[in-house]
Design a protein around this motif. Sequence first.
Motif, PDB file in Angstrom:
ATOM      1  N   UNK A 104       0.842  -1.203   0.000  1.00  0.00           N
ATOM      2  CA  UNK A 104       0.000   0.000   0.000  1.00  0.00           C
ATOM      3  C   UNK A 104       0.873   1.248   0.000  1.00  0.00           C
ATOM      4  N   UNK A 105       0.225   2.317   0.000  1.00  0.00           N
ATOM      5  CA  UNK A 105       0.928   3.586   0.088  1.00  0.00           C
ATOM      6  C   UNK A 105       1.378   3.827   1.520  1.00  0.00           C
ATOM      7  N   UNK A 122       1.720   5.450   5.107  1.00  0.00           N
ATOM      8  CA  UNK A 122       0.737   6.039   6.012  1.00  0.00           C
ATOM      9  C   UNK A 122       1.396   7.191   6.770  1.00  0.00           C
ATOM     10  N   UNK A 149       1.649  -0.873  11.619  1.00  0.00           N
ATOM     11  CA  UNK A 149       2.967  -0.245  11.718  1.00  0.00           C
ATOM     12  C   UNK A 149       3.906  -0.722  10.619  1.00  0.00           C
ATOM     13  N   UNK A 179       5.284  -2.620   7.043  1.00  0.00           N
ATOM     14  CA  UNK A 179       5.069  -3.002   5.652  1.00  0.00           C
ATOM     15  C   UNK A 179       5.361  -4.489   5.498  1.00  0.00           C
ATOM     16  N   UNK A 180       6.138  -5.018   6.433  1.00  0.00           N
ATOM     17  CA  UNK A 180       6.464  -6.442   6.427  1.00  0.00           C
ATOM     18  C   UNK A 180       5.366  -7.254   7.094  1.00  0.00           C
ATOM     19  N   UNK A 183       9.555 -14.434  12.448  1.00  0.00           N
ATOM     20  CA  UNK A 183       9.330 -13.097  11.897  1.00  0.00           C
ATOM     21  C   UNK A 183       8.409 -12.293  12.809  1.00  0.00           C
ATOM     22  N   UNK A 198       0.940   0.119   0.139  1.00  0.00           N
ATOM     23  CA  UNK A 198       1.250  -1.026  -0.723  1.00  0.00           C
ATOM     24  C   UNK A 198       0.766  -2.316  -0.091  1.00  0.00           C
ATOM     25  N   UNK A 199       0.960  -3.331  -0.826  1.00  0.00           N
ATOM     26  CA  UNK A 199       0.633  -4.642  -0.309  1.00  0.00           C
ATOM     27  C   UNK A 199       1.674  -5.063   0.729  1.00  0.00           C
ATOM     28  N   UNK A 200       1.295  -6.033   1.561  1.00  0.00           N
ATOM     29  CA  UNK A 200       2.239  -6.513   2.569  1.00  0.00           C
ATOM     30  C   UNK A 200       3.404  -7.249   1.927  1.00  0.00           C
ATOM     31  N   UNK A 201       4.561  -7.034   2.519  1.00  0.00           N
ATOM     32  CA  UNK A 201       5.778  -7.644   2.020  1.00  0.00           C
ATOM     33  C   UNK A 201       6.074  -8.912   2.829  1.00  0.00           C
ATOM     34  N   UNK A 202       5.869 -10.060   2.222  1.00  0.00           N
ATOM     35  CA  UNK A 202       6.072 -11.323   2.940  1.00  0.00           C
ATOM     36  C   UNK A 202       7.321 -12.062   2.479  1.00  0.00           C
ATOM     37  N   UNK A 209      10.408 -11.921   3.641  1.00  0.00           N
ATOM     38  CA  UNK A 209      11.254 -12.463   4.700  1.00  0.00           C
ATOM     39  C   UNK A 209      10.745 -13.811   5.222  1.00  0.00           C
ATOM     40  N   UNK A 210       9.526 -13.901   5.726  1.00  0.00           N
ATOM     41  CA  UNK A 210       9.068 -15.210   6.209  1.00  0.00           C
ATOM     42  C   UNK A 210       9.060 -16.255   5.100  1.00  0.00           C
ATOM     43  N   UNK A 237      11.762  -1.876   2.934  1.00  0.00           N
ATOM     44  CA  UNK A 237      11.081  -0.963   3.850  1.00  0.00           C
ATOM     45  C   UNK A 237      10.363  -1.730   4.942  1.00  0.00           C
ATOM     46  N   UNK A 238      10.713  -1.420   6.176  1.00  0.00           N
ATOM     47  CA  UNK A 238      10.132  -2.133   7.305  1.00  0.00           C
ATOM     48  C   UNK A 238       8.757  -1.613   7.680  1.00  0.00           C
ATOM     49  N   UNK A 239       8.562  -0.304   7.525  1.00  0.00           N
ATOM     50  CA  UNK A 239       7.355   0.318   8.072  1.00  0.00           C
ATOM     51  C   UNK A 239       6.324   0.703   7.022  1.00  0.00           C
ATOM     52  N   UNK A 240       5.086   0.552   7.401  1.00  0.00           N
ATOM     53  CA  UNK A 240       4.000   1.087   6.598  1.00  0.00           C
ATOM     54  C   UNK A 240       3.814   2.564   6.932  1.00  0.00           C
ATOM     55  N   UNK A 241       4.292   2.954   8.114  1.00  0.00           N
ATOM     56  CA  UNK A 241       4.215   4.350   8.539  1.00  0.00           C
ATOM     57  C   UNK A 241       5.374   5.141   7.967  1.00  0.00           C
TER      58      UNK A 241
END
Lengths: 157, 157
Positions: free
Chosen positions: A1-2, A4, A86, A88-89, A108, B1-5, B7-8, B85-89
């Motif tokens: 997603x975009x 936040x 919080x 994106x992962x 994870x 964005x969509x979730x980044x999976x 790593x797991x 990128x770790x954060x959605x924020x």
Amino acid sequence: MRQDNRLPRVLHALLHLDGMKDPATSDQLAEMLNTNAAVVRRTMAGLRDQGILTSIKGHGGGWQLARPLDEITLAEIYKALGAPTLFALGCGDEDSQCLMEKAANTATARALEMASQTFIQVLSSVTMADLADDFELRMKELGLTPEDFAYEGTGQH
Amino acid sequence: MRQDNRLPRVLHALLHLDGMKDPATSDQLAEMLNTNAAVVRRTMAGLRDQGILTSIKGHGGGWQLARPLDEITLAEIYKALGAPTLFALGCGDEDSQCLMEKAANTATARALEMASQTFIQVLSSVTMADLADDFELRMKELGLTPEDFAYEGTGQH
DNA sequence: GAATCACGTAACATTAAAAGTTACATGATT
DNA sequence: AATCATGTAACTTTTAATGTTACGTGATTC
């Protein structure tokens, strides 16, 4: 997603609100935040419900702080925004059948959980008054006065 | 964005690879990970460049571990993925003119930075061997044996 | 009490990046 | 030479925040 950006945006808005004696309209805040009024209303709705802000309808209405800045922690604001995702992962499928996948997802999830705790903990230790202090420091460093930041409203209501 | 999976997903793949003596093809891994071969190749490319995996072309080729699991930390894997990128924020516009916005962005960035450090720190303290141990524990709890998890390949090459 | 102001909210379009998909080139094995 | 498997590019799909438009409701002013 975009990305936040609601949290920093709301913090910014609150700092501006603190410097104003009259309520600020959604349109005024939208201009300060480089967005539009509907986004402001939508974003601030949670803070109103949480008793951090007051919204007033009609002539002379707008948004006001409901409390002094030193009684508002950043954690409370984050929660008032609905504690949005919080990371994106992701940590994979919650209920997978494969035990290897479960081990991978759990590891994870653990790292994310620890990071999340740190995030909340830092937010809890900072109040909006701390941000206001930081702002004043930056202002003095540039040799500016509070008047340089007063909102240039119409004054009519 | 969509979730980044990623790593797991990669952790999951490495656990499977550890249990196999022949290289696993992208197609095989894709089936285990519920995705397709192109995604597998794209995702694992970084791990190959980082010397965690080896890829072999042609007949009998595929993916193999380049090192024992206890010499691979999760932090190294995360970095090999490009440290996504770790954060959605987000923490707002980097170079804003408004000093209040700067104070707001800086406070947000600080909390994110601390959380990020925690995340990396946790990943650094865990090796793939720890995950393998966790997997074995889960397996024994269910009264299963390693054979129940051997990949059912064609065996032809 | 009518006009205006400002919030409340719904509905829809836009955006960004991972993930899914398809296709084809390249290299290794048989 | 045929087949297998990776390497990679190009395109579509997905998902949630953000942007946008529109209209309802309540409060103020005259």
